[in-house]
Write a protein that holds these residues in place. Structure first.
Motif, mmCIF file in Angstrom:
data_model
loop_
_atom_site.group_PDB
_atom_site.id
_atom_site.type_symbol
_atom_site.label_atom_id
_atom_site.label_comp_id
_atom_site.label_asym_id
_atom_site.label_seq_id
_atom_site.Cartn_x
_atom_site.Cartn_y
_atom_site.Cartn_z
ATOM 1 N N ALA A 287 13.656 14.700 -4.736
ATOM 2 C CA ALA A 287 14.666 13.777 -4.351
ATOM 3 C C ALA A 287 13.722 12.467 -3.891
ATOM 4 N N VAL A 288 14.186 11.337 -4.077
ATOM 5 C CA VAL A 288 13.643 10.102 -3.452
ATOM 6 C C VAL A 288 14.639 9.205 -2.510
ATOM 7 N N CYS A 289 14.044 9.004 -1.507
ATOM 8 C CA CYS A 289 15.054 8.195 -0.539
ATOM 9 C C CYS A 289 14.242 7.055 -0.021
ATOM 10 N N GLY A 290 15.027 6.435 1.130
ATOM 11 C CA GLY A 290 14.231 5.456 1.846
ATOM 12 C C GLY A 290 14.356 4.000 1.624
ATOM 13 N N CYS A 291 13.709 3.038 2.055
ATOM 14 C CA CYS A 291 13.851 1.775 1.932
ATOM 15 C C CYS A 291 13.827 1.382 0.308
ATOM 16 N N MET A 292 12.920 1.941 -0.499
ATOM 17 C CA MET A 292 12.372 1.443 -1.755
ATOM 18 C C MET A 292 13.726 1.817 -2.647
ATOM 19 N N MET A 293 14.519 2.776 -2.389
ATOM 20 C CA MET A 293 15.617 2.842 -3.278
ATOM 21 C C MET A 293 16.727 2.125 -3.037
ATOM 22 N N GLN A 294 16.615 1.201 -1.800
ATOM 23 C CA GLN A 294 17.641 0.576 -1.695
ATOM 24 C C GLN A 294 17.437 -1.052 -2.746
ATOM 25 N N LYS A 295 16.204 -0.919 -3.334
ATOM 26 C CA LYS A 295 15.804 -2.111 -3.952
ATOM 27 C C LYS A 295 16.129 -1.972 -5.542
ATOM 28 N N GLU A 296 17.317 -2.530 -6.110
ATOM 29 C CA GLU A 296 17.742 -2.641 -7.263
ATOM 30 C C GLU A 296 16.543 -1.988 -8.157
ATOM 31 N N ASN B 163 0.669 -1.128 0.032
ATOM 32 C CA ASN B 163 -0.042 -0.054 0.215
ATOM 33 C C ASN B 163 0.762 1.118 -0.108
ATOM 34 N N ALA B 164 1.934 1.246 0.858
ATOM 35 C CA ALA B 164 2.905 2.392 0.922
ATOM 36 C C ALA B 164 3.555 2.647 -0.288
ATOM 37 N N GLU B 165 3.815 1.666 -1.231
ATOM 38 C CA GLU B 165 4.538 1.588 -2.537
ATOM 39 C C GLU B 165 3.623 2.364 -3.414
ATOM 40 N N LEU B 166 2.338 1.821 -3.497
ATOM 41 C CA LEU B 166 1.573 2.225 -4.340
ATOM 42 C C LEU B 166 1.076 3.764 -4.129
ATOM 43 N N LYS B 167 0.904 4.297 -2.809
ATOM 44 C CA LYS B 167 0.732 5.750 -2.610
ATOM 45 C C LYS B 167 1.905 6.577 -2.972
#
Length: 433
Positions: free
Chosen positions: A72-81, A47-51
């Protein structure tokens, strides 16, 4: 700045705000006139990803109107290639990407984007380094979030945290103690200690200090009146920690103890490293030693292979523990986790049907726990003016129960005694004594 996800992300955003303030930025709620827009992302739930992707698409129009605006985009999602590449390829207007281990690099990334007009990307998959003394612009003036560990070594099969935040590492106790002392000197009354598994604090430190020993030291600090901690893993909940909750007056009688499932078979496939029986033994021990303890939890419904019998085991745990509240989630596939590859994924309609039945059991228990508070007086840390009425204030008891009561705005940040007069499932109402 838009922040998604857990308190760890909230605290990361405080660090980001602190750095930006130190180099001359001011926070604004007007995104149309912002010079810098930051998304601090979460990968734990779909849900957080879709938002995030929905909101990022909206910002494209702002960037078109104001080309000098930095995104700028940061956080856990950006750690995923895979997700990082999706952002790079699909959202060409994003100027800066950084991860959970490179927050400290943001000022140089902004400089590179502004001066050199280059897209800036800085990701480190894992690091043993902990950057102390980063400036923080805290959300509140009376309660604070304090990291004690980063990363996670548990590798629950449904969770991406060890992959995006790295392996577990603990801060040195003196750094934590000094930070809390400084908060006390600044007038803060409550601290919440953060970690993916606070109970395993100190495992990688040479001095071998335990989480219980750290709490004893923090309890000695003058000025701090409440100490909370999130999140506590059942497999590492020790007798020493229970003793600390019992003996230390500042450590709140509230333990967030995620059960996730009541089925020992499901827990085994989740790699949680405890059984239903062990979990219930811990709860009974907690309640025996700390009769006034409030126990909250996390529950996942619809984990792969969950049978009706497994689900009924979860219902049984809810009835036996009688939780004060719970965060409940539908299982969602997270790519890169072991559970995503498991057979017998549960159909959505079955998940939703079980979820509704679970809430039908949980909510009356939570309401009953609240009803037991009617007529009693509790110290409440006043947090804000109520969102529904300007004449009411909102605060929390040490058990983390939300209370609404009439009062003046100058009480925000103070601890006041409130007598409970009425309750609902999600909050209580009262009067200042």
């Amino acid at each position: 700045m838009l922040t998604y996800g857990c308190q760890m992300n909230e605290h990361d955003s405080e660090k980001i705000s602190g750095m930006l303030t130190s180099i001359g930025y001011e926070e604004t709620d007007d995104e149309n006139n912002a010079d810098l827009v930051i998304f601090n992302t979460c990968l734990i739930r779909e849900n957080a990803e879709l938002k995030f992707f929905g909101k990022l698409g909206e910002v494209k129009g702002l960037k078109r109107k104001k080309p000098d605006m930095l995104i700028a985009v940061c956080g856990c999602m950006m750690q995923k290639e895979e997700i990082r590449q999706k952002v790079l390829k699909t959202f060409s207007f994003v100027d800066i990407i950084f991860g959970t281990n490179t927050i400290h690099e943001l000022p140089s990334l902004i400089y590179n984007a502004e001066i050199n007009k280059k897209r800036s990307v800085d990701i480190i998959d894992n690091t043993e380094l902990i950057y102390e003394d980063m400036p923080k612009q805290r959300k509140f003036k009376y309660k604070a979030l304090v990291n004690i560990t980063y990363g996670c070594d548990n590798f629950c099969t449904y969770c991406v945290v060890p992959y995006v935040r790295g392996r577990e590492k603990s801060r040195e106790p003196i750094d934590i103690i000094n930070e809390v002392k400084a908060l006390a000197e600044d007038g803060y009354k409550e601290v919440t200690l953060l970690g993916q598994n606070v109970n395993s604090y100190g495992n990688n430190l040479k001095n071998g200090i335990t989480f219980a020993e750290l709490l004893y030291e923090l309890n000695k600090i003058d000025g701090i009146e409440r100490i909370r901690f999130m999140t506590s893993h059942p497999k590492d909940l020790t007798d020493d920690l229970i003793r600390v909750i019992k003996e230390c007056d500042k450590v709140c009688n509230h333990v967030h103890l995620p059960v996730q499932s009541g089925s020992s078979d499901v827990l085994r496939r989740m790699n949680r490293k405890y059984t239903k029986e062990h979990y219930l033994e811990l709860v009974n021990k907690l309640k025996k030693e700390v009769p006034d303890v409030a126990i909250t939890t996390d529950i996942i419904v619809g984990f792969p292979g969950e049978t009706e019998e497994d689900f009924q085991e979860t219902i049984d745990v809810i009835k036996k523990v009688k939780y004060d509240s719970a965060f409940t989630f539908l299982y969602s596939i997270r790519e890169g986790t072991t559970a995503a590859l498991m057979e017998n994924q549960i159909p959505d309609e079955v998940k939703h049907e079980r979820f509704d039945r679970l809430l039908d059991v949980l909510y009356p228990i939570v309401l009953d726990k609240n009803q037991q508070c009617i007529g009693k007086v509790y110290p409440v840390l006043v947090e804000s003016v109520s969102k529904t009425s300007e004449t009411f204030l909102t605060g929390r008891t040490e058990h983390f129960r939300l209370v609404h009561f009439k009062g003046s705005e100058d009480l925000i940040g103070e601890i006041v005694n409130v007598k409970i007069t009425n309750v609902k499932t999600f909050h209580m109402e009262g009067e200042i004594e």
